[in-house]
Each structure stands twice: as C-alpha cells, then as structure tokens.
Design a protein around this motif. Sequence first.
Motif, short mmCIF file in Angstrom:
data_model
loop_
_atom_site.label_atom_id
_atom_site.label_comp_id
_atom_site.label_asym_id
_atom_site.label_seq_id
_atom_site.Cartn_x
_atom_site.Cartn_y
_atom_site.Cartn_z
N ALA A 136 2.60 0.27 -22.00
CA ALA A 136 3.55 0.40 -22.86
C ALA A 136 4.39 -0.63 -21.80
O ALA A 136 4.48 -0.78 -20.85
N CYS A 137 5.61 -0.60 -22.53
CA CYS A 137 6.44 -1.81 -22.15
C CYS A 137 8.02 -1.22 -22.44
O CYS A 137 8.11 -0.95 -23.86
N PHE A 138 9.28 -1.23 -22.12
CA PHE A 138 10.13 -0.85 -22.31
C PHE A 138 11.04 -1.56 -23.42
O PHE A 138 10.52 -2.62 -22.74
N SER A 139 11.79 -2.23 -24.70
CA SER A 139 12.87 -3.06 -24.52
C SER A 139 13.76 -3.53 -23.70
O SER A 139 13.94 -3.02 -22.88
N LYS A 140 14.16 -4.95 -24.35
CA LYS A 140 15.15 -4.92 -23.02
C LYS A 140 16.81 -3.80 -22.97
O LYS A 140 16.59 -3.95 -21.69
N ASN A 141 16.82 -3.26 -23.36
CA ASN A 141 17.78 -2.73 -23.32
C ASN A 141 17.05 -0.87 -23.30
O ASN A 141 18.28 0.45 -22.59
N GLY A 142 16.34 -0.93 -23.41
CA GLY A 142 15.25 0.84 -23.01
C GLY A 142 15.41 1.49 -24.03
O GLY A 142 15.29 2.80 -23.31
N ASN A 143 15.83 1.15 -25.00
CA ASN A 143 15.88 2.06 -25.95
C ASN A 143 15.23 2.68 -26.79
O ASN A 143 14.90 3.75 -27.31
N LEU A 144 14.41 1.80 -26.71
CA LEU A 144 12.34 1.76 -26.93
C LEU A 144 11.41 1.91 -26.32
O LEU A 144 12.05 0.68 -25.67
N VAL A 145 10.42 2.33 -27.19
CA VAL A 145 9.49 2.21 -26.27
C VAL A 145 8.41 1.19 -26.98
O VAL A 145 7.93 2.15 -28.23
N TYR A 146 7.64 0.32 -26.60
CA TYR A 146 6.40 -0.35 -27.61
C TYR A 146 5.16 0.29 -27.12
O TYR A 146 5.09 0.07 -25.32
N VAL A 147 4.23 0.42 -27.85
CA VAL A 147 2.91 1.05 -27.18
C VAL A 147 1.31 0.25 -27.39
O VAL A 147 1.68 0.50 -28.91
N GLY A 148 1.05 -0.22 -26.77
CA GLY A 148 -0.13 -0.97 -27.26
C GLY A 148 -1.59 -0.19 -27.67
O GLY A 148 -1.71 0.67 -26.05
N ASN A 149 -2.68 0.87 -28.31
CA ASN A 149 -3.03 1.24 -28.31
C ASN A 149 -4.46 0.61 -28.09
O ASN A 149 -5.26 -0.40 -28.69
N SER A 150 -5.72 1.97 -28.07
CA SER A 150 -7.00 1.37 -28.25
C SER A 150 -7.64 0.72 -29.67
O SER A 150 -7.94 0.57 -29.72
N LYS A 151 -6.53 0.61 -30.58
CA LYS A 151 -7.10 0.57 -32.30
C LYS A 151 -6.45 -1.09 -32.45
O LYS A 151 -6.25 -1.19 -33.73
N GLY A 152 -5.78 -1.94 -30.92
CA GLY A 152 -4.82 -2.66 -31.72
C GLY A 152 -4.11 -3.24 -32.61
O GLY A 152 -3.54 -3.24 -33.16
N GLU A 153 -3.68 -1.59 -32.41
CA GLU A 153 -1.71 -2.09 -32.64
C GLU A 153 -0.47 -1.47 -31.65
O GLU A 153 -0.49 -1.63 -31.04
N ILE A 154 0.58 -1.82 -32.27
CA ILE A 154 1.78 -1.70 -31.43
C ILE A 154 2.65 -1.02 -31.87
O ILE A 154 2.99 -0.69 -32.90
N LEU A 155 2.75 -0.20 -31.77
CA LEU A 155 3.88 1.73 -31.30
C LEU A 155 4.89 1.07 -31.16
O LEU A 155 5.43 0.87 -30.00
N ILE A 156 5.87 0.70 -31.96
CA ILE A 156 6.97 1.79 -31.45
C ILE A 156 7.73 2.26 -31.74
O ILE A 156 7.88 3.10 -32.79
#
Length: 506
Positions: A136-156
């Motif tokens: 997981a990581c924050f976006s530039k401004n920290g308002n959103l979280v981008y999460v990678g999962n075990s199913k090969g997807e990026i969740l916003i």
Amino acid sequence: MNAQIIDPLQGDFPEVIEEYLEHGCMKCIAFNRRGTLLAVGCNDGSCVIWDFETRGIAKELRDNDCSSPITSVCWSKCGNRILISAADKSLLLWDVMSGNTTSLKVSVLEVSNNGATPASRNKCADGITSFSPTAACFSKNGNLVYVGNSKGEILIINHIDNEVRAMVPIPGGSVVKNIVFSRNGKYLLTNSNDRIIRIFENLLPLKDEVRALVDLNENLNDLEGVEKLKAVGSKCLTLFRELQDLITKVHWKAPCFSGDGEWVVGGSASKGEHKIYIWDRVGRLVKILEGPKEAIIDLAWHPVRPIVVSVSLNGIVYIWAKDYTENWSAFAPDFKELEENEEYVEREDEFDLIPETGKVKESDVNEDDEVDIVTVEKDPGFSDSDMSEEELCFLPATPTCDVPEQMDKFIESSSKLVDSNNSGSPLSEEAGPNEHTTNHNSSPLEDDAWGTRAKRKRKPSEKVLELQAEKLKKPSKSSKASKFKTKPVVDEDGSNGFYGDEFSDE
C-alpha cells in the motif's frame, strides 16, 4: 549537494556503498517527503524511524496488536502518519508523534443490478468480498490510498471512510508485491509475481483528486459492484511502460522511482546476490550496481539526493552514494587545472600594491543591518503547493538512561586520568623513579579506556634528537654523564606534556 561539481555524463545516480545501518531484523524502508527521516519496518512488527542526517534512531513505534512482519511502509505528505501493511494481511495507519494506530478494513460490497449478491470472488457470509492487501502507498497529497492485493488488482481507497472507489486490474492477474508513487504524483509503479515492473500514468488531477473520483462514480450510476469500480479505475490509471529481463527472467524486489522521477530502480530477487538495476523512464538499462553476497529484499531512493538505501536478507540497511571525484576548480572561481605545462604571462599590474584588477567597487550592503538566521529558504526542488506548515521533518531526540556499569567504568577511567595528571607525568609507568622518558614509537593520540578524551604527545625538538644521536655514537669518557632533562609543560587541554629543549651536564 553541489550540482556544479557533478559530471553530467556520469549520470546522477549512486555507485558505491557508503555506510550501513543495523538494528534488529529490518525488512522494508521508506523516506519521508524531505528525506530527513527514514522509516524501517521490522520483522517483529515494530517500525523504527531513523534520523537520516545523523544516522541515529529518532523513534521506535510498537503496537501490541501488531506482531507480524511488516511488508511495506509509506509516509503521508505531511509526515505525521505512516501507512504499513503486515504479513497478516492487515493495514495500519500509524500516528508518528503519539504512536497510536488505526486499522483500515479493505472490503467491497458486491451487489448486482437486480439487488442480489453474486456468488463469486471468495465472499464472506455477509456478502462482503474480502481482499488480501499485499502492499500500500499514499497518493501525492495523501488523500487516497492505493492498495495492491493478492488478486492482481490495484484498489483506490478513500482512507477517511475506508471505501473502495476504484479498481484497476493488472494484466495477468499476478500478486502485487510492491506499489509506489513518484514524488510528483504523475506515475505509479507496481511489481508483480509475473516478473514484470509496470509503470502506470495517473489520470486524476493532483490538487482535487478526491472530488474527481467522486464525480467519476456519480457519472457511472448505471453500473454496479465490481464492474463500476473497474470502469472508474480505467479513468484513473493507464498502463505506460513495462520493464522486464526477457533473457534471464529475473524476479524483482522493491522497485522505485528516483527523486526526480527520471530513473527507475529495481533489485534482483536472485539468492546470494545484491544487484540493483537502474533504467531510464523509457525503459533502457543504464547501470547495474553490485553489492555484498546477500539477497536484497527492499530499496528506496532519497527524494532529493542521489542516494539509494537497500535492505539485505540479513536485515542490514546499506546506503549507496555517488562516488565523487575531486575537482579542485570547484573550490575557487579563478582556479584552473592544467593538464600540461603552459607558459605563464604576467599581467602588467600584477605586482602593483593595488592592481587595477583587484579594485572592487564599494558594496552597497550596510554592515549594521541584522542578518536573518531564522527564516528557512525554500527548497527549489519543491513547489509552493508542496509546502506545508504542519510538515514533520525532524523528531526530537529521546534521551536514554545511562547504564550503571558504563557509569562505573567512566568514573574509574576518569579517576585514572586525574591521578596521572596530578602525578606530573602521564607516562609514569614507563619512566623510572628518577628520570622521565618519552616513547617516540607510540601513537601521537592516546585514548583512554572510555574513549571520550584524547591526549596528544608532543614530539621532541630536532635539537634534542640530534644531541641524542651524537651521544649514542660518541659516548663521553668523562665521569660526568650528559643527560637530557625534559621540561614539563601544561597543554591547552589541561593534560601534561613534555619537550626536551634543555641540555645540561650533571
């Protein structure tokens, strides 16, 4: 960093290991936005924050409920929070100053168009699909979280309400091992189990990304569930570039961007080697760094300096820096390096008391004006929109209690120094009862047992050495032997020293 002395043809990236950090078994690392603090996730579930300027530990965060190894670390924009993912598939938001943690629940409620819950995708009994976040990581401004999962997807995800607003499937559907944003927020980099590093371009506006994401969801009300999330995700991220080694098919560890986003680095996941590959953003391989015979598990690039920090399988953090070559012309504006002899032509006014070239116009600066030493100059590497009054750049030092055994040793060593100084000679053990001798073969610096003080021995004068040499070659036949007397003096630091400038016959 003095940019003028860097050879632009060498590339602005690190080359050699400069230093290493060691504290427990460290697994993952991340710099804050300024590069002044380094967060390190450990195998025991703790998070250690290093002051990168002093290379000392500034704070250690622990949570009794988190004992699993930490798999990824990410700072918020202001530096007050740290987002971590653990091996037990949990997401935690850590407050740096207070040490409090907040758990983020990642789930998506799947509902079809007719209101029924479809039977797919490993749902729980309540109809909520459970995801296994891997990075997981924050976006530039920290308002959103981008999460990678075990199913090969990026969740916003909007971390305020923990709601998944978009989903971006990765080609191949492989497990996402790493996910990280560039410093300018324009590109997102992922690393998957299919041995491919992917660069996605961020299509959301950087200033008002949350509002743009809400508008995208409102415009797609005719879709529901996962289909809607994927449709929104296609308008948030688009695939820009893929990086891989087609010959050796190397698995990659912890890729990241350089501070300016011009370089992409990735560590080889091969056992027994510590190799770091550096590409440009187009995809051309420009350099390979080789370290110790230890597998690499994570790395990070300093936000504003050409420094890479890597973590080995043994839990040691290595600091890679640029191998600078001396350039004497950088120290004086009129200095010129000569490759070969040149004929020097002196100026006509070179030996004048006040040469014409040395006459400088009087300065208009008033020497009585006060100098401002409080105001901090703006860093040209950051725009005005990046500045934040509440940004956490440094942590106050936490004093540690002295160990009684160490204090006893310190007092004992200090008393020995005092006794030797009061006796009139720090070399009383080597000297005889009626004379003083100096040991010329010893080191000029003599440290005590504690290592906190150093005494410098004075060397005998040339006159004394000559006389001593003559005495050894031509011994005196008279009954009266010539002896040297050393005159005791007191050094500036208060310790006793000796010099042999007196010569007399007894």
